[in-house]
Scaffold this motif. Structure first.
Motif: not given
Length: 551
Positions: A125-127, A197-201, A298-303
């Motif tokens: 996960s990415n929290y 707005p931050f789909p990768n978080v 920044q966190a949202n840049q990770l996939q």
């Protein structure tokens, strides 16, 4: 084909009822027929031989109690006629045998889609975390939660406010108490879910707690170690930390604990704000909002990217256990544990009060004498601390455990330990130490569900397998907690909290190995982003252990 009873180990002198058995029911196992002398509820045990007062009772091949009074062949074992008892053990006498790893060829090339961190770990996960260093900051944490969660689309709990409004309107319309009680309010429910707005978080998690000051200095150090475990966790992208300034849990203490867990250097975004330096609440909260929002960007840049299964660290937990847990869900999870170890992954078996009676087995599985001795030392210290306050491991089973067939701690422990499979014990960790080795790790925690799950994740578990026979909604702020039912009736009764049903083993539809492989398939999907029930419900339980007596 479903049997009426089961005998778990050849040395056992009791049978487990797989269904309710009326008085006078003949049951057969391995050519031996026993007739019940009283009603035996499903999940409970009946004597396979006559037991005189003081005679040992064996299940899972180990001593789980002794008869208080005579128990007839086919008689029901209860808390009145049986008491807790375990065999002694010797950490200096190991009987290690070569481990026969399961065949994992079908899993060898499987991957999951995870978040790769700079230190080489991979998150499921990415929290983003928002953490108070002391309970004095809990209110400010709540203010931040109110400001962030709904507006950023992270509200997960179903809103029941429309139901309250509907009831108010009925009362104002002059409806009677009886009419209001008979009203169906389901049509009034609204699930308010906004676009993120931050789909990768995956979310923002707020770890409120009651520690950080008062108590003893060791409590503050332990809390900082636990919080550092969450900040450095592979499922976490970064954190905002609120400190008052004067508390025992100082910022420098937290930073030291972070550095201990970051041998390659800590490089995640970390914002630390101290209220006594900044001044007003508005200044503190406004700065925390800006920094947290920037961190989310920044966190949202990770996939998600493919990762080998060896990057998984699986926590093993049970809660609300029943008399079937040790013969369906727990051994199925034990097979998963062995598969993961064979694949090069890490596994955590915790809940030391629920390893009482199986110590010698774990000593024998330890990779070296030092590991065995550390396990023995922590077990004895924990047991002695319970006795010192007038308690003991024998008081661990809850009323629900006892009602559903787990009538002594040793009986409960012998079934709970099966979650750890049969692989060697590579390390023994004291709370809140991190996992650093692949293989089976033992972690000293209480048997309390949430305290233990909180600890396992703090030590590095990026997925938790949680078995239950009675139904427990526990979740975790940052790691998916997979709920595994020991019986089909529970899975049907509480489908909103159960993810996997292993009652199929009890029903004769599946072997333990087949159930374990099905669980591993599910883990891969969850590690790749499929939501478990606890995440859908917004169940984010977090309780640090203060190292007092907690069974």
């Amino acid at each position: 084909m479903k049997h009426l009873v089961a005998k778990i180990h050849p040395q056992d002198n009791v049978l487990v009822a797989l269904t309710d058995l009326p008085i006078g029911t003949p049951v057969t196992w391995d050519g031996t027929t026993v007739t019940t002398t009283e009603r035996i509820p499903a999940k409970h045990k009946l004597a396979l031989e006559f037991l005189a007062p003081g005679d040992p009772v064996h299940m899972y091949g180990v001593l789980v109690g002794k008869a208080r009074e005579a128990i007839s062949v086919g008689g029901l074992l209860t808390t009145a006629n049986m008491q807790h008892a375990t065999d002694s053990y010797d950490e200096h006498h190991q009987r290690r045998a070569e481990w026969q790893a399961p065949d994992v060829s079908k899993w060898q090339d499987r991957t999951f889609m995870g978040y790769h961190r700079a230190d080489g770990s991979v998150g499921t996960s990415n929290y983003w975390l928002v953490i108070p260093l002391v309970f004095c900051e809990n209110r400010n944490i709540q203010v931040l939660e109110e400001a962030l969660v709904n507006n950023l689309g992270y509200a997960r709990r179903k809103s029941y406010q429309p139901q309250t409004q509907a009831l108010l309107e009925l009362m104002q319309a002059g409806k009677s108490v009886e009419e209001i009680l008979a009203t169906d309010l389901h049509s009034a429910e609204i699930n308010q879910q906004k676009v993120k707005p931050f789909p990768n978080v995956d979310g923002i998690r707020f770890l409120s707690h009651e520690g950080g000051c008062g108590g003893i200095r060791q409590d503050a150090q332990t809390l900082c170690g636990l919080l550092a475990g969450y900040i450095t966790h592979p499922n976490v992208a970064g954190a905002t930390v609120l400190s008052l300034g004067c508390q025992n849990a100082q910022v420098s203490m937290l930073q030291d604990e972070i550095n201990k867990r970051s041998p390659k250097g800590f490089d995640k975004p970390l914002f630390i704000l101290e209220q006594q330096k900044l001044g007003t609440e508005e200044t503190l909260v406004s700065m925390a909002l800006r920094q947290t929002f920037a961190g989310l960007m920044q966190a949202n840049q990770l996939q998600r990217q493919p990762a080998p299964l060896s990057k998984l660290c699986i926590g093993l937990e049970c809660g609300g256990s029943d008399g079937f847990s040790g013969i369906s869900a727990n051994p199925a999870v034990g097979h998963v544990s062995d598969l993961m170890v064979a694949l090069g992954g890490s596994v955590i078996l915790a809940e030391f009060p629920e390893l009482c009676g199986v110590e010698q087995e774990l000593v024998d599985r330890s990779v070296n004498p030092a590991t065995a001795e550390r396990f023995s030392s922590l077990m004895k210290a924990y047991g002695d601390s319970a006795v010192a306050v007038g308690s003991g491991f024998d008081m661990n089973p809850s009323p629900g455990n006892i009602r559903d067939g787990l009538i002594t701690d040793a009986m409960k422990s012998a079934g709970a330990a099966r979650k750890g499979g049969s692989s060697p014990v590579v390390a023994v960790l004291d709370y809140p130490e991190p996992v650093t080795q692949p293989g089976l790790n033992l972690l000293c925690t209480p048997g309390n569900d949430v305290e233990s799950t909180t600890a396992e994740v703090g030590s590095g578990a990026n997925v938790v397998l949680f078995t239950t026979g009675l139904g427990t909604p526990t979740g975790n702020p940052i790691a998916p907690v997979v709920k595994i039912s020991s019986n089909t009736a529970l899975a049907k009764r509480m489908p909103d909290i159960i993810d996997v049903n292993t009652g199929t083993v009890i029903d004769g539809e599946e072997t333990i190995e087949q159930a374990g492989e099905r669980i591993l398939d599910y883990i891969i999907r969850v590690a790749s982003g499929e939501e478990v029930a606890a995440v859908r419900h917004g169940q984010t339980d977090f309780i640090p252990w203060k190292r007092g007596v907690s069974l």
